[in-house]
Design a protein around this motif. Structure first.
Motif, PDB file in Angstrom:
ATOM      1  N   CYS A  40      -2.235   5.529   2.736  1.00  0.00           N
ATOM      2  CA  CYS A  40      -3.629   6.624   2.705  1.00  0.00           C
ATOM      3  C   CYS A  40      -4.688   6.174   3.305  1.00  0.00           C
ATOM      4  N   GLY A  41      -5.091   6.594   4.334  1.00  0.00           N
ATOM      5  CA  GLY A  41      -6.304   5.895   4.912  1.00  0.00           C
ATOM      6  C   GLY A  41      -6.384   4.756   5.207  1.00  0.00           C
ATOM      7  N   ASN A  45      -5.194  -2.854  -0.362  1.00  0.00           N
ATOM      8  CA  ASN A  45      -3.522  -2.946  -0.986  1.00  0.00           C
ATOM      9  C   ASN A  45      -3.731  -2.712  -2.603  1.00  0.00           C
ATOM     10  N   ASP A  46      -4.842  -2.986  -3.080  1.00  0.00           N
ATOM     11  CA  ASP A  46      -5.076  -2.807  -4.497  1.00  0.00           C
ATOM     12  C   ASP A  46      -5.409  -1.444  -4.875  1.00  0.00           C
ATOM     13  N   ALA A  47      -5.570  -0.652  -4.029  1.00  0.00           N
ATOM     14  CA  ALA A  47      -6.158   0.600  -4.354  1.00  0.00           C
ATOM     15  C   ALA A  47      -5.046   1.500  -5.035  1.00  0.00           C
ATOM     16  N   LEU A  64       5.952   4.008  -4.865  1.00  0.00           N
ATOM     17  CA  LEU A  64       4.540   3.775  -4.238  1.00  0.00           C
ATOM     18  C   LEU A  64       4.144   2.670  -4.313  1.00  0.00           C
ATOM     19  N   GLU A  65       3.430   2.151  -3.293  1.00  0.00           N
ATOM     20  CA  GLU A  65       3.022   0.607  -3.375  1.00  0.00           C
ATOM     21  C   GLU A  65       1.787   0.738  -2.879  1.00  0.00           C
ATOM     22  N   PHE A  85      -5.083  10.934  -3.104  1.00  0.00           N
ATOM     23  CA  PHE A  85      -6.257  11.001  -3.739  1.00  0.00           C
ATOM     24  C   PHE A  85      -6.223   9.680  -4.304  1.00  0.00           C
ATOM     25  N   GLN A  86      -7.565   9.130  -4.353  1.00  0.00           N
ATOM     26  CA  GLN A  86      -7.708   8.070  -5.397  1.00  0.00           C
ATOM     27  C   GLN A  86      -7.745   8.442  -6.683  1.00  0.00           C
TER      28      GLN A  86
END
Ligand SMILES: *[C@@H]1O[C@H](CO)[C@@H](O)[C@H](O)[C@H]1NC(C)=O
Ligand SMILES: *[C@@H]1O[C@H](CO)[C@@H](O)[C@H](O)[C@H]1NC(C)=O
Ligand SMILES: *[C@@H]1O[C@H](CO)[C@@H](O)[C@H](O)[C@H]1NC(C)=O
Ligand SMILES: *[C@@H]1O[C@H](CO)[C@@H](O)[C@H](O)[C@H]1NC(C)=O
Ligand SMILES: *[C@@H]1O[C@H](CO)[C@@H](O)[C@H](O)[C@H]1NC(C)=O
Ligand SMILES: *[C@@H]1O[C@H](CO)[C@@H](O)[C@H](O)[C@H]1NC(C)=O
Length: 362
Positions: A40-41, A45-47, A64-65, A85-86
């Motif tokens: 995603c963009g 890594n912690d997003a 999901l990672e 999406f965030q």
């Protein structure tokens, strides 16, 4: 420079499978059966993100990672628009269009000259759909020289090449490379000028009954319009005909003419007639022309009872039409072996005689 020309000339799209949606930020490709990771963009890594595929949330079976979605063992139904999406805000962060397909296989190439001695064309096809856009690069070499390749205006997987010289003993080498986002594959074909010559079938074939001749049909045709120089590169012809009611063809090979009289037709029977063409010296027979139908002249009105008798009297095969044996190796496509003329007459007669006998006995 020559190479550049050939490469640019013949980049042709194979199959437009899925249109790239306008709302995608980028496109990503995945090979059937592989694992695909979408990022995603450029999120850290912690997003923490969530994903939608074609507008619905992706189910938990996909791992999901952080900002990545991992799809395992992908199949065609994974093709679609993936949006991420965030978690904090509902704003779409990125939209990726994922296309699943396979790398190209070696294309199959066929080359043919129906415009000898001007040039030839090559066409190719994929043995299997790749499901994603695939282009082709074509190179033709002759005597260590790259030849100019021109894209066909109507057939998408076809290119044209002019013979740089006639009666050349150097072979031609055609290299077709299929390229898509998942890989590429090349195939080559090497051939001599003389082996690919195959004219188009003769055109405007007509068969006309001849008045007062119940056993004749006058057949005429035109050489194929695509054959450029009939005077210096003459064609020979192969005529085949049979009454509709019979399976076996009769054949006549002819040169220096574009007409022929069939003189051994069965009276009153509808005939089917086709013609093929071949260069007199090299190459192979064309396909058969479009079939024409004709019935020899008959005296009208025909009393129903006498039909058999007419046939009987005219049932003798004249030797006027010489039936020549089929050239086996390079005979026109779908041609059957030659008809045994004599055997044909005998079976025909024996049936008639049997019929007559039965009539007499009744
Ligand atoms: C495939 O090619 C067509 C025609 O050029 C183009 O409109 C389409 O966007 C391409 N598709 C992809 C997924 O690149
Ligand atoms: C991958 O999926 C196909 C069907 O889509 C299945 O036949 C195959 O066994 C799967 N392979 C693995 C390693 O899961
Ligand atoms: C995709 O196809 C496979 C079989 O090829 C099937 O198991 C799977 O449920 C399909 N997935 C979706 C989202 O339809
Ligand atoms: C998702 O959308 C693409 C592009 O419109 C379409 O080709 C695909 O079939 C869709 N897939 C699913 C599982 O809805
Ligand atoms: C065919 O062309 C491709 C692409 O230019 C090249 O990589 C390959 O080596 C060529 N193959 C042969 C046999 O010349
Ligand atoms: C065929 O027969 C017609 C009339 O009987 C004649 O005019 C013509 O010249 C003949 N054609 C050939 C090729 O023998």
């Amino acid at each position: 420079m020559a190479n550049l020309v050939t490469s640019l000339c013949c980049v042709v799209l194979a199959a437009v499978v899925v249109a790239y949606p306008r709302n995608a930020d980028r496109i990503q490709y995945g090979r059937i059966g592989s694992d695909v990771t979408m990022q995603c963009g450029s999120l850290d890594n912690d997003a923490s993100v969530s994903w939608k595929m074609n507008g619905t949330y992706v189910k938990a079976q996909h791992s999901l990672e952080g900002p990545r979605l991992i799809l395992t063992n992908v199949s065609l139904n994974h093709t679609g628009l993936y949006t991420c999406f965030q978690k904090q805000d509902d704003d779409k962060h990125e939209a990726i269009f994922l296309q699943i397909g396979i790398p190209p296989l070696e294309p199959t190439i066929t080359c043919r000259s129906n415009t000898y001695p001007q040039g030839f064309y090559c066409s190719w096809h994929q043995q299997h759909s790749t499901y994603i856009n695939t282009t082709f690069d074509v190179e033709v070499q002759h005597n260590q020289r790259s030849l100019e390749v021109k894209k066909d205006l109507f057939h998408k997987n076809r290119c044209h090449v002019r013979f740089p010289e006639v009666f050349s003993s150097f072979p031609y080498k055609v290299n077709v490379t299929a390229i898509n986002a998942l890989g590429k594959a090349s195939a080559t074909k090497t051939f001599e000028e003389s082996s690919i010559v195959k004219p188009d079938p003769p055109e405007r074939v007509t068969a006309t009954p001849i008045r007062f001749n119940p056993r004749r049909l006058e057949v005429s045709w035109h050489s194929p319009a695509t054959w450029p120089d009939i005077d210096n590169f003459p064609l020979k012809y192969f005529l085949r005909y049979r009454p509709l009611i019979r399976e076996q063809w009769q054949h006549v090979e002819l040169s220096d003419t574009t007409s022929h009289n069939i003189t051994d037709a069965y009276a009153g029977k509808e005939y089917i007639i086709q013609v093929a063409a071949k260069d007199t010296e090299i190459g192979t027979w064309s396909d058969w022309s479009v079939a024409v139908h004709a019935t020899p002249w008959i005296e009208e009105p025909v009393p129903v009872v006498s039909t058999t008798e007419v046939e009987f009297h005219t049932g003798i095969m004249t030797a006027e039409t010489k039936t020549s044996p089929m050239p086996c190796s390079n005979a026109p496509q779908k041609a059957e072996p030659p008809v045994g003329g004599a055997a044909t007459v005998i079976t025909f007669f024996s049936r008639l005689l049997l019929g007559m006998l039965l009539l007499l006995l009744m």
